[in-house]
Design a protein around this motif. Sequence first.
Motif, mmCIF file in Angstrom:
data_model
loop_
_atom_site.group_PDB
_atom_site.id
_atom_site.type_symbol
_atom_site.label_atom_id
_atom_site.label_comp_id
_atom_site.label_asym_id
_atom_site.label_seq_id
_atom_site.Cartn_x
_atom_site.Cartn_y
_atom_site.Cartn_z
ATOM 1 N N MET A 94 0.934 -1.041 0.136
ATOM 2 C CA MET A 94 0.150 -0.034 -0.220
ATOM 3 C C MET A 94 0.830 1.553 0.133
ATOM 4 S SD MET A 94 -2.918 1.246 2.852
ATOM 5 C CE MET A 94 -3.950 -0.259 2.690
ATOM 6 N N ASN A 95 0.546 2.332 -0.910
ATOM 7 C CA ASN A 95 1.247 3.268 -1.032
ATOM 8 C C ASN A 95 1.069 4.451 0.044
ATOM 9 O OD1 ASN A 95 -0.697 4.798 -1.802
ATOM 10 N ND2 ASN A 95 -0.225 4.442 -4.093
ATOM 11 N N VAL A 96 1.939 5.434 0.229
ATOM 12 C CA VAL A 96 1.863 6.651 1.386
ATOM 13 C C VAL A 96 0.246 7.283 1.063
ATOM 14 C CG1 VAL A 96 2.741 8.368 2.273
ATOM 15 C CG2 VAL A 96 4.115 6.635 1.513
ATOM 16 N N ALA A 97 0.169 7.502 0.180
ATOM 17 C CA ALA A 97 -1.251 8.072 -0.280
ATOM 18 C C ALA A 97 -2.258 7.550 0.121
ATOM 19 C CB ALA A 97 -1.380 8.384 -1.718
ATOM 20 N N LYS A 98 -2.521 5.982 -0.114
ATOM 21 C CA LYS A 98 -3.651 5.213 0.374
ATOM 22 C C LYS A 98 -3.665 5.121 1.741
ATOM 23 C CE LYS A 98 -4.490 2.300 -3.709
ATOM 24 N NZ LYS A 98 -4.661 1.265 -4.230
ATOM 25 N N ALA A 99 -2.490 5.120 2.295
ATOM 26 C CA ALA A 99 -2.451 4.812 3.814
ATOM 27 C C ALA A 99 -2.821 6.170 4.517
ATOM 28 C CB ALA A 99 -0.999 4.368 4.245
ATOM 29 N N ALA A 100 -2.342 7.118 3.819
ATOM 30 C CA ALA A 100 -3.062 8.625 4.611
ATOM 31 C C ALA A 100 -4.418 8.749 4.125
ATOM 32 C CB ALA A 100 -2.253 9.643 3.819
ATOM 33 N N TYR A 101 -4.853 8.204 3.254
ATOM 34 C CA TYR A 101 -6.323 8.483 2.951
ATOM 35 C C TYR A 101 -7.223 7.840 3.743
ATOM 36 C CZ TYR A 101 -10.575 8.488 0.408
ATOM 37 O OH TYR A 101 -11.900 9.117 -0.082
ATOM 38 N N LYS A 102 -6.854 6.527 4.127
ATOM 39 C CA LYS A 102 -7.736 5.697 5.127
ATOM 40 C C LYS A 102 -8.431 6.598 6.257
ATOM 41 C CE LYS A 102 -7.409 1.821 3.151
ATOM 42 N NZ LYS A 102 -8.462 0.922 2.686
ATOM 43 N N PRO A 103 -7.729 7.141 7.342
ATOM 44 C CA PRO A 103 -8.140 7.875 8.211
ATOM 45 C C PRO A 103 -8.949 9.162 7.784
ATOM 46 C CG PRO A 103 -5.840 8.156 8.392
ATOM 47 C CD PRO A 103 -6.131 7.173 7.418
ATOM 48 N N VAL A 104 -8.369 9.892 6.647
ATOM 49 C CA VAL A 104 -9.159 10.866 6.108
ATOM 50 C C VAL A 104 -10.433 10.550 5.669
ATOM 51 C CG1 VAL A 104 -9.389 12.682 4.412
ATOM 52 C CG2 VAL A 104 -7.264 12.155 5.811
ATOM 53 N N GLY A 105 -10.632 9.319 4.882
ATOM 54 C CA GLY A 105 -11.683 8.806 4.317
ATOM 55 C C GLY A 105 -12.724 8.448 5.528
ATOM 56 N N LEU A 106 -12.418 7.903 6.512
ATOM 57 C CA LEU A 106 -13.385 7.424 7.498
ATOM 58 C C LEU A 106 -13.880 8.848 8.035
ATOM 59 C CD1 LEU A 106 -11.389 4.705 9.352
ATOM 60 C CD2 LEU A 106 -13.368 4.629 7.935
ATOM 61 N N VAL A 107 -13.241 9.837 8.627
ATOM 62 C CA VAL A 107 -13.569 11.150 8.997
ATOM 63 C C VAL A 107 -14.435 11.721 7.903
ATOM 64 C CG1 VAL A 107 -13.083 13.349 9.873
ATOM 65 C CG2 VAL A 107 -11.787 11.325 10.643
ATOM 66 N N PHE A 108 -14.211 11.985 6.834
ATOM 67 C CA PHE A 108 -14.918 12.466 5.806
ATOM 68 C C PHE A 108 -16.401 11.804 5.499
ATOM 69 C CE2 PHE A 108 -12.271 15.714 3.086
ATOM 70 C CZ PHE A 108 -11.809 16.053 4.109
ATOM 71 N N GLY A 109 -16.211 10.333 5.527
ATOM 72 C CA GLY A 109 -17.320 9.551 5.333
ATOM 73 C C GLY A 109 -18.483 9.620 6.433
ATOM 74 N N SER A 110 -18.066 9.765 7.540
ATOM 75 C CA SER A 110 -18.861 9.796 8.764
ATOM 76 C C SER A 110 -19.317 11.279 8.659
ATOM 77 C CB SER A 110 -18.173 9.902 9.967
ATOM 78 O OG SER A 110 -17.391 8.675 10.232
ATOM 79 N N VAL A 111 -18.698 12.353 8.562
ATOM 80 C CA VAL A 111 -19.265 13.883 8.491
ATOM 81 C C VAL A 111 -20.232 14.006 7.334
ATOM 82 C CG1 VAL A 111 -18.748 15.968 7.964
ATOM 83 C CG2 VAL A 111 -17.413 14.730 9.565
ATOM 84 N N SER A 112 -19.924 13.164 6.103
ATOM 85 C CA SER A 112 -20.618 13.291 4.825
ATOM 86 C C SER A 112 -22.304 12.560 5.174
ATOM 87 C CB SER A 112 -19.896 12.818 3.716
ATOM 88 O OG SER A 112 -19.974 11.244 3.668
ATOM 89 N N GLY A 113 -21.989 11.444 5.978
ATOM 90 C CA GLY A 113 -23.280 10.561 6.296
ATOM 91 C C GLY A 113 -24.234 11.696 7.139
ATOM 92 N N LEU A 114 -23.850 12.485 8.106
ATOM 93 C CA LEU A 114 -24.343 13.369 9.066
ATOM 94 C C LEU A 114 -25.018 14.383 8.113
ATOM 95 C CD1 LEU A 114 -22.022 13.504 12.033
ATOM 96 C CD2 LEU A 114 -24.280 12.181 11.794
ATOM 97 N N VAL A 115 -24.122 15.158 7.241
ATOM 98 C CA VAL A 115 -24.423 16.304 6.033
ATOM 99 C C VAL A 115 -25.533 15.720 5.472
ATOM 100 C CG1 VAL A 115 -23.716 17.508 4.360
ATOM 101 C CG2 VAL A 115 -22.198 17.460 6.547
#
Length: 88
Positions: free
Chosen positions: A1-22
Amino acid sequence: MNVAKAAYKPVGLVFGSVSGLVAGALFKSVWKHVKSEEDAPDATDEHRQWREILLAAAVQGAIFAAVKALADRGGATVIRRLTGAWPG
């Protein structure tokens, strides 16, 4: 897994949670505006017509999909700016 994919995991989780609420709040607001009702119909509500239930489901699905795409694309863009690589 490259650095960008690894960095995206936590960002994706946060953005996904917030986007569900929005998306939920946005749908509630849209439904209130369209039907002048506080709550959208449930699929098992026997006092609602099929047309109304399917309309609510379609509108809700479209809003959730659009907000999710916005969040996913935004998160990927943030990661590209931070790491220089696209996470996809």
